[in-house]
Design an enzyme around this catalytic site. Structure first.
Site, PDB file in Angstrom:
ATOM      1  N   ALA A  48       5.564  99.182 107.721  1.00  0.00           N
ATOM      2  CA  ALA A  48       4.630  98.236 108.330  1.00  0.00           C
ATOM      3  C   ALA A  48       4.198  98.592 109.748  1.00  0.00           C
ATOM      4  O   ALA A  48       3.489  97.819 110.383  1.00  0.00           O
ATOM      5  CB  ALA A  48       5.268  96.847 108.332  1.00  0.00           C
ATOM      6  N   ARG A  61      16.835  98.960 100.355  1.00  0.00           N
ATOM      7  CA  ARG A  61      15.529  98.316 100.176  1.00  0.00           C
ATOM      8  C   ARG A  61      14.448  99.371 100.422  1.00  0.00           C
ATOM      9  O   ARG A  61      14.429 100.001 101.480  1.00  0.00           O
ATOM     10  CB  ARG A  61      15.366  97.176 101.187  1.00  0.00           C
ATOM     11  CG  ARG A  61      13.971  96.555 101.179  1.00  0.00           C
ATOM     12  CD  ARG A  61      13.744  95.672 102.402  1.00  0.00           C
ATOM     13  NE  ARG A  61      14.691  94.579 102.468  1.00  0.00           N
ATOM     14  CZ  ARG A  61      14.954  93.903 103.590  1.00  0.00           C
ATOM     15  NH1 ARG A  61      14.354  94.205 104.720  1.00  0.00           N
ATOM     16  NH2 ARG A  61      15.827  92.916 103.575  1.00  0.00           N
ATOM     17  N   ARG A  65       1.984  92.067 111.884  1.00  0.00           N
ATOM     18  CA  ARG A  65       2.191  93.076 110.828  1.00  0.00           C
ATOM     19  C   ARG A  65       1.724  92.533 109.479  1.00  0.00           C
ATOM     20  O   ARG A  65       1.159  93.258 108.670  1.00  0.00           O
ATOM     21  CB  ARG A  65       3.656  93.511 110.778  1.00  0.00           C
ATOM     22  CG  ARG A  65       4.069  94.358 111.975  1.00  0.00           C
ATOM     23  CD  ARG A  65       5.371  95.104 111.728  1.00  0.00           C
ATOM     24  NE  ARG A  65       6.515  94.230 111.650  1.00  0.00           N
ATOM     25  CZ  ARG A  65       7.189  93.762 112.706  1.00  0.00           C
ATOM     26  NH1 ARG A  65       6.834  94.106 113.926  1.00  0.00           N
ATOM     27  NH2 ARG A  65       8.229  92.976 112.541  1.00  0.00           N
ATOM     28  N   ARG A  66       1.925  91.227 109.256  1.00  0.00           N
ATOM     29  CA  ARG A  66       1.459  90.632 107.987  1.00  0.00           C
ATOM     30  C   ARG A  66      -0.070  90.648 107.934  1.00  0.00           C
ATOM     31  O   ARG A  66      -0.656  90.892 106.890  1.00  0.00           O
ATOM     32  CB  ARG A  66       1.960  89.182 107.834  1.00  0.00           C
ATOM     33  CG  ARG A  66       3.463  88.992 107.885  1.00  0.00           C
ATOM     34  CD  ARG A  66       4.229  89.645 106.755  1.00  0.00           C
ATOM     35  NE  ARG A  66       4.371  91.087 106.761  1.00  0.00           N
ATOM     36  CZ  ARG A  66       5.312  91.777 107.427  1.00  0.00           C
ATOM     37  NH1 ARG A  66       6.184  91.170 108.159  1.00  0.00           N
ATOM     38  NH2 ARG A  66       5.350  93.106 107.310  1.00  0.00           N
ATOM     39  N   GLU A  90      -1.490  94.009 107.013  1.00  0.00           N
ATOM     40  CA  GLU A  90      -1.325  94.407 105.611  1.00  0.00           C
ATOM     41  C   GLU A  90      -2.478  93.948 104.743  1.00  0.00           C
ATOM     42  O   GLU A  90      -2.656  94.421 103.641  1.00  0.00           O
ATOM     43  CB  GLU A  90      -0.023  93.800 105.055  1.00  0.00           C
ATOM     44  CG  GLU A  90       1.198  94.579 105.474  1.00  0.00           C
ATOM     45  CD  GLU A  90       2.453  93.734 105.516  1.00  0.00           C
ATOM     46  OE1 GLU A  90       3.459  94.243 106.006  1.00  0.00           O
ATOM     47  OE2 GLU A  90       2.427  92.576 105.078  1.00  0.00           O
ATOM     48  N   ASP A 122      16.997  96.019 108.888  1.00  0.00           N
ATOM     49  CA  ASP A 122      15.562  96.273 108.759  1.00  0.00           C
ATOM     50  C   ASP A 122      15.212  97.653 109.328  1.00  0.00           C
ATOM     51  O   ASP A 122      15.907  98.160 110.217  1.00  0.00           O
ATOM     52  CB  ASP A 122      14.761  95.222 109.543  1.00  0.00           C
ATOM     53  CG  ASP A 122      14.629  93.909 108.784  1.00  0.00           C
ATOM     54  OD1 ASP A 122      14.970  93.866 107.599  1.00  0.00           O
ATOM     55  OD2 ASP A 122      14.172  92.935 109.398  1.00  0.00           O
TER      56      ASP A 122
HETATM   57  C1  LIG Z   1      11.407  92.048 101.406  1.00  0.00           C
HETATM   58  C2  LIG Z   1      10.604  92.926 102.297  1.00  0.00           C
HETATM   59  C3  LIG Z   1      11.209  93.448 103.427  1.00  0.00           C
HETATM   60  C4  LIG Z   1      10.495  94.306 104.253  1.00  0.00           C
HETATM   61  N1  LIG Z   1      11.135  94.910 105.303  1.00  0.00           N
HETATM   62  C5  LIG Z   1      10.473  95.828 106.015  1.00  0.00           C
HETATM   63  C6  LIG Z   1      11.134  96.591 107.010  1.00  0.00           C
HETATM   64  O1  LIG Z   1      12.334  96.427 107.268  1.00  0.00           O
HETATM   65  N2  LIG Z   1      10.415  97.508 107.702  1.00  0.00           N
HETATM   66  C7  LIG Z   1       9.080  97.727 107.449  1.00  0.00           C
HETATM   67  O2  LIG Z   1       8.482  98.608 108.084  1.00  0.00           O
HETATM   68  N3  LIG Z   1       8.425  97.007 106.520  1.00  0.00           N
HETATM   69  C8  LIG Z   1       9.080  96.069 105.808  1.00  0.00           C
HETATM   70  N4  LIG Z   1       8.410  95.355 104.851  1.00  0.00           N
HETATM   71  C9  LIG Z   1       6.918  95.402 104.799  1.00  0.00           C
HETATM   72  C10 LIG Z   1       6.408  96.539 103.948  1.00  0.00           C
HETATM   73  O3  LIG Z   1       6.669  97.760 104.569  1.00  0.00           O
HETATM   74  C11 LIG Z   1       4.895  96.417 103.701  1.00  0.00           C
HETATM   75  O4  LIG Z   1       4.223  96.465 104.921  1.00  0.00           O
HETATM   76  C12 LIG Z   1       4.482  95.145 102.975  1.00  0.00           C
HETATM   77  O5  LIG Z   1       5.406  94.814 101.978  1.00  0.00           O
HETATM   78  C13 LIG Z   1       3.099  95.329 102.298  1.00  0.00           C
HETATM   79  O6  LIG Z   1       3.177  96.369 101.370  1.00  0.00           O
HETATM   80  P1  LIG Z   1       3.131  96.155  99.771  1.00  0.00           P
HETATM   81  O7  LIG Z   1       4.163  97.059  99.186  1.00  0.00           O
HETATM   82  O8  LIG Z   1       3.286  94.732  99.442  1.00  0.00           O
HETATM   83  O9  LIG Z   1       1.755  96.737  99.312  1.00  0.00           O
HETATM   84  P2  LIG Z   1       0.263  96.414  99.769  1.00  0.00           P
HETATM   85  O10 LIG Z   1      -0.556  97.463  99.112  1.00  0.00           O
HETATM   86  O11 LIG Z   1       0.168  96.264 101.242  1.00  0.00           O
HETATM   87  O12 LIG Z   1      -0.014  95.005  99.117  1.00  0.00           O
HETATM   88  C14 LIG Z   1      -0.155  94.813  97.717  1.00  0.00           C
HETATM   89  C15 LIG Z   1      -0.749  93.421  97.463  1.00  0.00           C
HETATM   90  O13 LIG Z   1       0.180  92.426  97.914  1.00  0.00           O
HETATM   91  C16 LIG Z   1      -0.486  91.375  98.586  1.00  0.00           C
HETATM   92  N5  LIG Z   1      -0.068  91.384 100.011  1.00  0.00           N
HETATM   93  C17 LIG Z   1       0.665  92.318 100.641  1.00  0.00           C
HETATM   94  N6  LIG Z   1       0.897  91.975 101.930  1.00  0.00           N
HETATM   95  C18 LIG Z   1       0.260  90.802 102.117  1.00  0.00           C
HETATM   96  C19 LIG Z   1       0.126  89.931 103.231  1.00  0.00           C
HETATM   97  N7  LIG Z   1       0.692  90.204 104.400  1.00  0.00           N
HETATM   98  N8  LIG Z   1      -0.603  88.786 103.087  1.00  0.00           N
HETATM   99  C20 LIG Z   1      -1.166  88.487 101.896  1.00  0.00           C
HETATM  100  N9  LIG Z   1      -1.067  89.269 100.786  1.00  0.00           N
HETATM  101  C21 LIG Z   1      -0.368  90.425 100.895  1.00  0.00           C
HETATM  102  C22 LIG Z   1      -1.959  91.638  98.426  1.00  0.00           C
HETATM  103  O14 LIG Z   1      -2.383  91.008  97.227  1.00  0.00           O
HETATM  104  C23 LIG Z   1      -2.011  93.143  98.279  1.00  0.00           C
HETATM  105  O15 LIG Z   1      -3.151  93.579  97.603  1.00  0.00           O
HETATM  106  C24 LIG Z   1       9.112  94.557 103.981  1.00  0.00           C
HETATM  107  C25 LIG Z   1       8.523  94.021 102.830  1.00  0.00           C
HETATM  108  C26 LIG Z   1       9.238  93.225 101.995  1.00  0.00           C
HETATM  109  C27 LIG Z   1       8.577  92.695 100.764  1.00  0.00           C
END
Ligand SMILES: Cc1cc2nc3c(=O)[nH]c(=O)nc-3n(C[C@H](O)[C@H](O)[C@H](O)COP(=O)(O)OP(=O)(O)OC[C@H]3O[C@@H](n4cnc5c(N)ncnc54)[C@H](O)[C@@H]3O)c2cc1C
Length: 306
Positions: free
Chosen positions: A187, A182, A286-287, A290, A132
């Site tokens: 976040a 990935r 962090r969730r 977002e 990660d």
């Molecule tokens: C498999 C995976 C591994 C990850 N690993 C890391 C990591 O190692 N380090 C790191 O910094 N980040 C990690 N992340 C988190 C990532 O950086 C983002 O913070 C997170 O994915 C939200 O960004 P988004 O691309 O979904 O876009 P966003 O613009 O944030 O979200 C797009 C849409 O998705 C939905 N959504 C997104 N997040 C949420 C939520 N929490 N609750 C409800 N609905 C939501 C909503 O409908 C939103 O409008 C990971 C994410 C994923 C999917």
């Protein structure tokens, strides 16, 4: 602004105590997290696999402060990998590991030895490990550890964060044969000097990074729930003639589950990031950060405890 406040609260022990004991926390934790024990993660993995989804399991914990805690985390992963193997859930399930949980903050050598033991067990169990990405102060160290691990365990995966200004260059370095990367937005709360702050700038960076990874020879893992970026991912797969076994989509457990199934049913590999364990506070914050709509939960939790 709201995102920064929540991410700052993610570092506060006082808010942590309030949120952890608030009754309302339980329902939101259940949405994002498999449960407290490895058995819970195994059971949820079985259910996801039956739906045609792949899984990456994260044992919750970060910012470990002593060697005993780091070794306990290592041992939990080893036990988990044995259990996944025995349950014939590998290779569909792999594991995601935070180096800070393995001692990176106080002893990088120890973190390397711990993660190396996890990679060796994963390889024996027929699966792999993804490292990660955490806050930007750890990026160089994590990529250095990744490089050393890949010499011995070439399928070890990296995570790159599109919000970091450096990431397009890191993508170029890592878009090579056999390299699993990935790509996520990122976040953590990061300063402007190292990270794009506006959503549009982050999204544009994501697309530039995606172009580099999809046009390269590695294995891109498109980690986003953003409908526009998912569509661009599908488009780039066609453009660069990548078949469904040459890249994958990844999403978090509890976020857009119907989209996860839709993509899997369309023939793509979709991997669900599935955390378990008792140390869910920082992950859950962090969730919440977002998605501003989730913030009502936090307000209720604090009001009921303050
Ligand atoms: C498999 C995976 C591994 C990850 N690993 C890391 C990591 O190692 N380090 C790191 O910094 N980040 C990690 N992340 C988190 C990532 O950086 C983002 O913070 C997170 O994915 C939200 O960004 P988004 O691309 O979904 O876009 P966003 O613009 O944030 O979200 C797009 C849409 O998705 C939905 N959504 C997104 N997040 C949420 C939520 N929490 N609750 C409800 N609905 C939501 C909503 O409908 C939103 O409008 C990971 C994410 C994923 C999917």
């Amino acid at each position: 602004m709201l995102r920064s406040v929540i991410l700052a609260a993610a570092r506060s022990h006082r808010v942590e105590r309030l949120v952890e004991t608030a009754p309302v926390s339980r329902s939101i934790v259940r949405r994002f997290i498999a449960g407290e024990h490895a058995e819970d993660a195994l059971q949820r993995t079985r259910e996801l696999a039956a739906d045609g989804l792949a899984v990456t399991i994260d044992y919750l914990g970060e910012d470990t402060t002593n060697p005993e805690q780091a070794e306990a985390t290592r041992d939990e992963y080893i036990k988990l990998l044995d259990a996944l193997h025995a349950a014939e859930l590998t290779p569909a399930a792999e594991v995601s590991v935070k180096l800070s949980a393995l001692g990176q903050v106080f002893d990088e050598k120890l973190a390397y030895e711990n993660v190396r033991a996890i990679c060796a067990k994963a390889s024996e169990a027929g699966t792999t490990v993804t490292l990660d990405a955490e806050d930007h102060t750890t990026t160089d160290s994590t990529l250095d550890v990744l490089g050393r691990l890949r010499g011995e365990f070439p399928t070890t995966g990296a995570v790159l964060q599109a919000y970091l200004r450096r990431t397009e260059a890191d993508c170029r370095e890592l878009a090579v044969e056999g390299s699993r990367v990935r790509l996520c937005k990122g976040a953590y709360r990061e300063p402007e000097s190292v990270a794009y702050q506006g959503r549009l700038d982050v999204d544009k960076s994501y697309v530039r990074c995606l172009n580099v990874l999809m046009s390269g020879t590695g294995y891109p893992m498109i980690a986003t729930h953003d409908p526009r970026l998912v569509a661009i991912g599908e488009d780039r797969a066609k453009w660069f003639e990548r078949s469904p076994d040459e890249f994958e989509f990844q999403m978090l457990h509890g976020v857009r589950p119907e989209e996860q199934l839709r993509l899997a049913q369309a023939g793509y590999t979709v991997r669900v990031y599935l955390p378990y364990g008792t140390q869910w506070y920082a992950y859950m914050m962090r969730r919440l950060a977002e998605r501003p709509a989730n913030v009502g939960f936090l307000a209720r939790a604090l009001r009921s405890r303050a």
